[in-house]
Design an enzyme around this catalytic site. Structure first.
Site, PDB file in Angstrom:
ATOM      1  N   ASP A 116       9.265  87.041  -3.315  1.00 45.23           N
ATOM      2  CA  ASP A 116       9.574  87.662  -2.021  1.00 45.23           C
ATOM      3  C   ASP A 116       8.473  88.599  -1.533  1.00 45.23           C
ATOM      4  O   ASP A 116       8.738  89.760  -1.198  1.00 45.23           O
ATOM      5  CB  ASP A 116      10.894  88.456  -2.109  1.00 45.23           C
ATOM      6  N   GLU A 130      17.261  83.693   5.945  1.00 45.05           N
ATOM      7  CA  GLU A 130      17.049  85.008   5.316  1.00 45.05           C
ATOM      8  C   GLU A 130      15.579  85.396   5.409  1.00 45.05           C
ATOM      9  O   GLU A 130      14.784  84.695   6.039  1.00 45.05           O
ATOM     10  CB  GLU A 130      17.513  84.963   3.844  1.00 45.05           C
TER      11      GLU A 130
END
Ligand code: NAG
Ligand code: NAG
Ligand code: NAG
Ligand code: NAG
Ligand code: NAG
Ligand code: NAG
Ligand code: NAG
Ligand code: NAG
Ligand code: NAG
Ligand code: NAG
Ligand code: NAG
Ligand code: NAG
Length: 588
Positions: free
Chosen positions: A39, A214
């Site tokens: 991420d 997301e």
């Protein structure tokens, strides 16, 4: 006005000349941050000597939220961690499940301050439960200084992957992914980053229909608000999609050429590409980072989990950006030329050769699982120079239910596996005095996924085999003897425990314990006398599929436990000559 026009004219010419001049004449080697660094979020900060800063997810690892910095986009140094003190976010000590902890930080710089917005997730609670999502804001004026990072300021949002954006009118917005089992969608609210006050959350885009939209970020360019999201889940279908709007509030129109980045349905060794961020360098070139798993489409052997990769992005005026697909080697824009002071940081990819010298401190890339009890890790105690003393925790690496570790914690410290091939080894002085007392080395992915080679005091009769190359030296009585034990814990099938009696002449000696990835799929676990390494014997060779799972990546480290026994009688372990030797990186 005149001045503005001049600047505009200047910008246009630089733009034109740079566009003409710049070709893909550098090479990026992926991953740029190997090992457990999912991420990614990165920024370029001219005010700090033209430095690039990247943050990545750390789940239950502590220190949490590593920050890596670079000036040339080639060499990355670990400069510290946003989450470096328990007081900043005590709740990390109470998370359950290995998929809990810090998810997806977004790092941004604005007007002299670094901001880090992220979510501490309690993944054992239902997604509908508001308290599952602890959304937090950290800030710092000096990202190199641990104490500069503030305590967490909480804000309310039933979701995760939160990212701040400063609009031209001075208003600040946070964009995040709404809990997808409730309803999937990208939401946004106006926010006060100092206080954590947020306005009403509104859904601005639902993505293109992929699972779990997301990881959103907003960028402003050419009078458009560009919204970048990840979709498809973080597995093989992971991808990056974009939409844009003339208003921050929407409506957002999907890019007709989505996804802008994915390796889904390819045979690339780099899979699960998604969760991207974009930044601009001083030459006017755009770059993208994303997470990726080196697994190939088989997606079976990937112990390092989700790593940070980078690519070149071209972003023509009024168009959506184009990402070069992710690969091990990518032709990219010229590397920015570093200037100013060298980055003060640590190159953990160089490997470890650590002696725990008196008065030294633990290296910055060493990591615990949740908050440590600092007294359990002592360097060079009196009479034991050049050692790391571990005092045992009652809980072993699996701990209570494989998920929680309670306030007593687990004595474990390690470093990320960052290379396909490596040898990790330590010397261990440990004379367990009670049944089940154990110390050893582990390939740790989660409390439910770890491969351990320990020295443990067990009944003589529990041996499963002689020590390799020896005859069984136990005689069937129930005396306790130190055994070398391999134990694998995983949701994926692992070999049975291997318990071999330590040859008698080594029982009072310093041992060397070693984990070696001799190829892409298997680890060898070996033990022998530290003073006579030619006597090292491999106890077992294990498939790393057992630690290829979920959101984290493997950590190689040492542990010490009574396996539930009273710690007041626990035996301390002394570790020294900690070595991690990188031996090869597979990229295709
Ligand atoms: C790449 O091009 C830039 C100019 O655009 C130049 O400054 C740089 O030296 C070149 N690098 C290489 C490796 O050729
Ligand atoms: C985690 O589980 C433990 C034991 O089951 C429980 O006491 C604790 O409250 C849980 N923590 C959270 C944050 O839910
Ligand atoms: C930038 O920060 C300074 C003080 O650090 C403050 O006075 C100023 O108002 C800020 N500017 C903006 C646009 O927020
Ligand atoms: C956050 O939301 C919850 C539930 O809607 C509410 O009870 C709580 O007061 C809110 N907290 C803050 C700080 O706004
Ligand atoms: C997103 O989907 C929800 C239903 O799940 C719907 O109510 C909403 O209007 C949609 N929003 C946008 C911006 O498409
Ligand atoms: C990959 O292929 C599957 C099956 O054909 C399809 O459903 C999916 O949308 C594809 N994914 C991408 C990102 O193209
Ligand atoms: C370690 O630090 C202490 C106190 O600062 C000092 O007295 C001692 O000499 C140091 N030892 C070594 C080996 O540097
Ligand atoms: C192991 O035992 C066998 C027979 O019991 C014996 O012949 C052999 O010499 C022994 N080996 C060692 C290394 O003691
Ligand atoms: C057999 O076990 C007993 C009890 O632990 C011990 O005293 C004895 O030395 C052992 N004999 C051998 C040959 O290992
Ligand atoms: C790695 O080594 C193991 C054990 O020697 C072997 O079984 C496995 O096939 C090897 N894997 C590859 C990809 O060569
Ligand atoms: C961990 O310790 C518990 C007791 O606390 C024990 O039941 C369990 O077998 C141990 N598991 C491992 C993998 O060591
Ligand atoms: C510690 O060990 C001693 C003997 O070795 C035993 O008498 C005592 O009960 C043990 N204490 C605890 C707390 O286990």
């Amino acid at each position: 006005m005149y001045r503005h026009l001049l600047i505009l004219a200047f910008r246009l010419t630089t733009c034109l000349t740079t566009a003409a001049k710049h070709s893909y004449n550098s090479t990026i080697s992926n991953p740029i941050l190997p090992g457990f660094h999912p991420d990614p979020s990165c920024i370029f900060v001219p005010e700090w000597d033209d430095t690039f800063f990247c943050a990545s997810s750390s789940f239950n690892a502590f220190p949490g939220i590593p920050i890596h910095a670079s000036k040339d986009l080639q060499t990355w140094k670990l400069i510290g961690h946003v989450l470096n003190r328990k007081e900043q976010l005590p709740a990390l000590g109470e998370t359950n499940r290995s998929t809990s902890g810090i998810w997806a930080p977004s790092i941004r710089y604005n007007n002299g301050t670094f901001w880090l917005v992220t979510t501490l997730v309690d993944d054992d609670r239902p997604q509908t439960d508001f308290s599952r999502w602890t959304n937090v804001i950290f800030k710092a004026t000096d990202p190199y200084k641990a104490s500069s990072w503030s305590n967490a300021v909480h804000f309310n949002f039933t979701g995760y992957d939160t990212s701040p954006f400063w609009d031209k009118d001075g208003k600040v917005y946070i964009t995040g992914a709404h809990a997808w089992q409730v309803f999937p969608g990208i939401q946004q609210a106006e926010a006060n980053l100092e206080t954590g006050e947020v306005g009403l959350w509104t859904t601005i885009w639902n993505g293109t229909g992929g699972l779990a939209p997301e990881g959103p970020h907003i960028y402003y360019k050419d009078d458009y608000y560009y919204l970048l999201v990840a979709e498809g889940g973080t597995g093989l279908n992971h991808m990056v999609s974009m939409a844009r709007s003339k208003s921050i509030h929407g409506p957002y129109q999907a890019n007709p050429r989505n996804p802008v980045l994915t390796n889904a349905n390819t045979t690339s060794y780099f899979q699960t590409v998604g969760h991207a961020d974009i930044f601009l360098d001083s030459n006017g070139n755009y770059w993208g980072v994303a997470l990726s798993t080196r697994s190939g489409p088989d997606y079976i052997n990937y112990p390092m989990g989700r790593e940070t990769v980078m690519t070149a992005v071209s972003w023509p005026k009024n168009e959506f950006p184009h990402f070069t697909p992710i690969n091990g080697k990518i032709n990219a824009w010229p590397s920015p030329k570093p200037h100013g002071r060298d980055i003060q940081g640590y190159i953990e990819t160089a490997g470890d050769d650590i002696s725990f010298a008196p008065n030294s401190s633990l290296p910055p890339h060493f990591t615990y699982w949740r908050y440590p009890h600092p007294e359990a890790y002592t360097i060079s105690t009196p009479g034991h120079p050049n050692t790391l003393r571990l005092t045992p925790s009652a809980l072993n690496l699996t701990a209570l239910n494989g998920n929680y570790a309670g306030p007593t914690g687990q004595t474990f410290i390690g470093r990320r596996q960052q290379d396909t091939l490596f040898t990790y080894s330590i010397n261990l002085s440990f004379s367990p005095a009670s049944l089940n007392h154990e110390a050893g080395v582990s390939v740790f992915l989660t409390q439910n996924h770890h491969l351990d080679l320990g020295i443990v005091l067990l009944p003589a009769g529990s041996a499963t085999a002689p020590f390799p190359g020896r005859n069984l030296t136990t005689n069937g009585t129930d005396g306790l003897i130190p055994m070398a034990r391999f134990r694998g814990i995983s949701y994926i099938p692992v070999p049975e425990d291997v318990i071999v009696p330590l040859p008698e002449e080594w029982r009072s000696e310093k041992l060397r314990l070693e984990i070696k990835a001799a190829n892409m799929t298997h680890y060898d676990f070996s033990v022998g006398p530290a003073e006579e390494m030619s006597e090292m014997k491999t106890v077992i060779t294990v498939n790393n599929a057992a630690v290829s799972w979920g959101f984290t990546g493997t950590i190689l480290g040492v542990y010490c436990t009574t396996n539930g026994g009273d710690v007041r009688n626990g035996t301390e372990a002394y570790v020294n000559e900690w070595k991690y030797v990188p031996q090869g990186q597979f990229t295709d």
